[in-house]
Design an enzyme around this catalytic site. Structure first.
Site, PDB file in Angstrom:
ATOM      1  N   ALA A 533       0.837  -1.204   0.000  1.00 50.77           N
ATOM      2  CA  ALA A 533       0.000   0.000   0.000  1.00 50.77           C
ATOM      3  C   ALA A 533       0.872   1.254   0.000  1.00 50.77           C
ATOM      4  CB  ALA A 533      -0.928  -0.018   1.219  1.00 50.77           C
ATOM      5  N   ASN A 652       9.499   4.182   9.735  1.00 45.36           N
ATOM      6  CA  ASN A 652       9.307   4.805  11.049  1.00 45.36           C
ATOM      7  C   ASN A 652       9.975   3.931  12.113  1.00 45.36           C
ATOM      8  OD1 ASN A 652       8.287   5.554  13.627  1.00 45.36           O
ATOM      9  ND2 ASN A 652       6.538   6.548  12.651  1.00 45.36           N
ATOM     10  N   PRO A 653      11.202   4.285  12.493  1.00 42.36           N
ATOM     11  CA  PRO A 653      11.960   3.408  13.407  1.00 42.36           C
ATOM     12  C   PRO A 653      11.266   3.181  14.741  1.00 42.36           C
ATOM     13  CG  PRO A 653      13.158   5.462  12.946  1.00 42.36           C
ATOM     14  CD  PRO A 653      11.972   5.441  12.033  1.00 42.36           C
ATOM     15  N   GLY A 723       9.895  -5.841   5.167  1.00 45.69           N
ATOM     16  CA  GLY A 723       8.768  -6.071   6.055  1.00 45.69           C
ATOM     17  C   GLY A 723       9.275  -6.439   7.431  1.00 45.69           C
ATOM     18  N   GLY A 725       6.886  -7.183  10.356  1.00 50.06           N
ATOM     19  CA  GLY A 725       5.843  -7.595  11.301  1.00 50.06           C
ATOM     20  C   GLY A 725       6.010  -8.981  11.889  1.00 50.06           C
ATOM     21  N   GLU A 726       6.643  -9.869  11.149  1.00 54.33           N
ATOM     22  CA  GLU A 726       6.632 -11.258  11.594  1.00 54.33           C
ATOM     23  C   GLU A 726       8.009 -11.808  11.932  1.00 54.33           C
ATOM     24  OE1 GLU A 726       3.344 -13.416   9.137  1.00 54.33           O
ATOM     25  OE2 GLU A 726       3.852 -11.589   8.068  1.00 54.33           O
TER      26      GLU A 726
END
Lengths: 762, 174
Positions: A533, A652-653, A723, A725-726
């Site tokens: 996005a 955005n750290p 990425g 998130g995981e």
């Protein structure tokens, strides 16, 4: 939605670990606080179940207490006689659907249980819906149904489940992959280490239970629900109800956590929408915590076997990873655990293979780092065991087997700063000097101390997504994409990217998201939302600037007249001539002179196929853990945790660090706490609540450190975003297990590691 | 059946005619009084998302029957800020990124406000971690939560007088 946060001061830590991105002098790359922070700390953020439309009815589902069989009877009369109960929906009177729930819903929809018949396929399957004027009446109505069953023996484990070869695992990955000659690699090895590992069923347990508030108006429906994939879901719901996709509006401004469980359609939410249609009134249906253990997915249980051949030089000669993944009796989601062995370590021969095991359980699904978490949890122990067998330090052993290109295929990595992660993580942790031998370290209180490490890895997909940017007459902009913020910080990071592309300060950019009628924001999953996005938003902003440039450079009275498209830079709401920055014009002025009220740009994203073909793309990291263990009680506490991660460009750290921390805490949870325990006789989960299903609380978590290792990657996407998130889950689990071994000399290969595993074998 | 109760919520008096004795305080707030800021995570007193202050004490509102709240003074997340000015705990939560999805946040903040008021937290991170452990955060924002509570606690200690987040004594009748 327009709350603005001022960029906070850069902490010294941030300055040293991440270079500020300077394009357009924008906010991107800065540790801005969450833009939705004020809404979330004041209780003003609206989650699905907070909605209360006029005339609302409450629906509560009745769920099965057996794992397999038939519902023989329900006391519908008793429930209906209860004051306030409006209707009881059962297979006998449930309105028809336009899609067969026993068939999958493309592209990712599973088979669902929506009262199609009286069969019971797992515990907590919906068997009826009670709808009432109040939540209390509906809840009591469910109790009064007093279901009676025809019960069959539940298939609950390896001894009675049906094993089968898994053609495909996860969402469409091949079940078997083989490179090189495994037998030769094992035969030629100086030593072979081998082990059996297992991971338990785990449940997402987002703090927000799955909820739906549905209100129909003729053939159109408005659905408030937490949702990680808005457009795709809207199309699927439309198919179930036989209406055009544009007749479904999903609003999902906030999700109270998702972790994969809110990306895929499930039976209860369809039933909530159905009840609203059948009764002609708005309906709210919220799952109880216990009901989240069944119909809304989970991380499937695995039984894994690993064989590692190593030579005298400590290099792998063969890597064999076999995994059996539990799935339901009626659908397929086999945890792609063994595929974790395809991403990290160089070996002339690698074979990964999967089998499925059919049990009487709800269908598993993707849960934060699906496959990677379970697979690397085992692989990282196996690597530690192989290092031990070779008499090598675990980090040195991993470096000896560092994959310079993708294992098996030899494809180059788009970027891979894993070596830097190892170095920086080890330095911050103080890994050097760690004794090779287990059980030698004690702290001042006599506790056993152990240090372990693990490698973190996660693919970095980029999904198709679309966005729109509208520059307004006053020089501010509205940017829109139907994305989802389940806590990762999309509202903030995506707005930062949009602001950057528009050459505007963040406070001049209004960001709209979380609705299915906005441009398709794609799926918030696979750690790919910002890359997807965000790229679409950035392209939409770029489109606006290109159009604006055309207006200005074609206007004889503009100071920019005659400057070509590339001769202009956008910054702080103005276009500047690149060769003479004193010559500039504000956006508002350009629009006014052109007589335009607004200027709309659009953007799309998706991975470049040539790049995808040519390169292997992953985020990487290294996690170092210290555990302390009471020598009498053998209770394990994680006392230190350091992760170093390289994941392309960091938008955005501040928020990224939070994502890493969250992932690492999931690692603690996986290693030491989480497990759904089923009664082997009945298949019923005995700890389907937040008291007995253990997830970390604050006191379980030590002070952590997450190091953001710089990495540039122009190949993953123009913005170079991977990425975050995981990946934090992946290295952490093994690191903790290995630290437990290092403290005690006991190898526990079954997760979670329990006190009794250590007491028994002490 | 109808049961009249009178209670003050965020300084505002509410006279409620309860038509059902089974209604919990949490469901009263969320479903009947249009105060959905307080969240339901488990409905069993196990997660802390529904934490509110009743007469200044932290409780799980899912375990309290509304009917037992006659005469109570209740503070919810909606009642902490003074207009645009956030309560110091709220501000510290934003500053320290002490949440991700935000669903447990109202409960976390109410617990923090309660324990700071009670003088329980002190300046010891271990103690804060223990005391905040009745509030589960599945996203894992614990590091930020601990930092935020410590900072807000320090500020409260510095301002010798009590926090001025919200007047717990409601006077303006409904």
């Amino acid at each position: 939605m327009s709350e603005q946060m001022s960029p906070e001061r850069m902490s010294p830590e941030t300055q040293t670990t991440f270079p500020r991105h300077v394009r357009h002098g924008s906010n991107s790359g800065q540790p801005v606080s969450r833009r939705d922070g004020r809404l979330k700390v004041t209780g003003a953020a609206t989650y699905a179940a907070d909605n209360h439309p006029e005339g609302l009815l409450h629906a509560v589902i009745a769920t099965s207490t057996i794992a397999r069989g038939r519902v023989r009877s329900l006391d519908v009369e008793a429930a209906k006689a209860h004051p306030g109960v409006v209707e009881v929906i059962t297979p006998a009177n449930r309105m028809p659907l336009h899609h067969d729930p026993n068939e999958k819903m493309p592209p990712f929809g599973f088979r669902v249980e929506v009262l199609q018949d009286d069969t019971v396929r797992y515990v907590n399957q919906p068997i009826a819906v009670v709808v009432a004027e109040t939540l209390e009446a509906a809840t009591e109505g469910v109790r009064l149904l007093a279901p009676r069953y025809e019960e069959e023996d539940a298939r609950t484990g390896l001894d009675n489940g049906l094993r089968h070869e898994a053609q495909s695992v996860g969402v469409g990955a091949p079940g078997t992959v083989s490179f090189g000659d495994l037998d030769a690699g094992l035969k030629g090895a100086a030593r072979v280490t081998e082990g059996d590992y297992s991971t338990p069923p785990q449940y997402h347990n987002a703090m927000e239970p799955h909820a739906v508030v549905a209100e129909w108006d003729g053939d159109t429906v408005t659905i408030d629900m937490p949702n990680q994939a808005l457009r795709m879901s809207a199309a699927s719901y439309a198919a179930y109800f036989g209406i055009p996709a544009e007749n479904v509006l999903i609003r999902s401004p906030f999700l109270g956590g998702g972790f994969g469980s809110k990306a895929i359609l499930n039976g209860p939410q369809i039933l909530g929408i159905l009840a609203a249609r059948q009764l002609g009134r708005p309906v709210k249906l919220v799952l109880t915590r216990a009901q989240m253990y069944g119909p809304v997915g989970h991380r499937g249980r695995t039984w894994q076997k690993l064989r590692l051949g190593t030579g005298d030089d400590g290099k792998l000669t063969a890597l064999h990873h076999h995994s059996i993944g539990a799935t339901s009796s009626f659908d397929d989601f086999v945890e792609p655990a063994a595929n974790a062995s395809l991403m990290l370590y160089e070996s002339p021969a690698i074979r990964v293979e999967h089998e499925g095991l059919r049990l009487d359980i709800g269908t598993p699904g993707p849960m934060r780092a699906p496959g990677e978490a379970s697979g690397s949890a085992s692989l990282e122990i196996a690597m530690d065991e192989a290092a031990e067998a070779c008499g090598m330090d675990p980090l040195a052993f991993r470096l000896a087997n560092y994959a310079e290109t993708q294992p098996g295929t030899g494809k180059p990595f788009s970027s891979k700063a894993l070596r830097e992660c190892y170095e920086q993580g080890a330095a911050a942790f103080g890994w050097a000097g760690r004794p090779l031998e287990a059980g030698t370290m004690r702290d001042e209180n006599g506790f056993l101390v152990g240090w372990g490490m693990g490698t973190a890895v996660f693919p970095c997909p980029q999904f198709p997504a679309e966005a729109r940017a509208t520059l307004r007459a006053d020089g501010t902009a509205l940017v829109e994409t139907g994305g989802a913020d389940m806590g990762q910080g999309a509202w903030t990071a995506l707005a930062q990217l949009a602001a950057e592309s528009l050459g505007l300060d963040l406070d001049k950019v209004e960001f709209h998201s979380g609705r299915s009628d906005l441009p398709d924001g794609g799926v918030a999953g696979g750690s790919g939302h910002t890359a997807s996005a965000g790229q679409a938003l950035s392209n939409a902003g770029g489109d606006v600037i290109a159009r604006l440039t055309e207006l200005a450079t074609g206007d004889p009275d503009s100071p920019l007249f005659g400057a070509g498209n590339i001769g202009v830079v956008a910054a702080e709401g103005r276009l500047h001539r690149r060769d003479d920055e004193t010559r500039s014009q504000s956006y508002a002025d350009i629009l006014a002179r052109a007589g335009q009220k607004e200027l709309v740009g659009t953007g799309k994203s998706g991975r470049d196929p040539a790049s995808a073909e040519a390169f292997a793309m992953h985020s990487h990291g290294a996690v170092f853990a210290e555990v302390k263990i009471d020598p009498n009680l053998m209770q394990v506490r994680v006392s230190r945790l350091v992760g170093a991660f390289a994941a392309g460009r960091i938008i955005n750290p501040k928020l990224v660090r939070s994502q890493y921390y969250g992932g690492m805490i999931w690692g603690i949870s996986f290693a030491l706490q989480e497990e759904a325990v089923a009664d082997r006789r009945t298949g019923r989960i005995m700890n389907a609540d937040l008291a007995e299903y253990h997830v970390p609380v604050n006191a379980d978590v030590p002070r952590m450190e997450a190091i953001l290792v710089p990495e540039e990657d122009p190949r993953v996407s123009p913005l170079g975003i991977k990425g975050v998130g995981e990946i934090g889950v992946t290295g952490t689990v093994g690191a903790i297990a290995n630290a437990v071994w290092h403290a005690t000399g006991i190898r526990v290969r079954n997760y979670p590691i329990r006190i009794e595993d250590l007491l028994r074998r002490r | 059946m109808s049961l009249s109760i009178s209670l003050a919520i965020n300084g505002r008096q509410h006279d409620v005619a309860l038509n059902d004795p089974r209604v919990t305080l949490l469901d009263l707030l969320r479903e009947r009084l249009d105060l959905p800021g307080t969240k339901k995570g488990c409905d069993r007193g196990q997660c802390g998302a529904c934490t509110v202050l009743v007469d200044g004490r932290r409780i799980n509102s899912c375990l309290a029957l509304a009917a037992s709240m006659d005469g109570a003074e209740i503070t919810t997340i909606e009642g902490l800020a003074e207009g645009d000015e956030l309560h110091p705990v709220q501000a510290a939560f934003i500053e320290h990124d002490a949440f991700q999805c935000g669903y447990c946040t109202p409960g976390q903040i109410m617990s923090a406000v309660g324990l700071i008021k009670e003088g329980m937290a002190g300046d010891d991170p271990e103690r804060v971690r223990e005391l905040m452990s009745g509030n589960i955060c599945r996203c894992g924002a614990y590091q930020g939560i601990t930092e935020a509570v410590l900072e807000a606690g320090r500020k409260a200690a510095e301002n010798a007088q009590p926090q001025t987040g919200n007047p717990d004594t409601g006077k303006d009748a409904a």
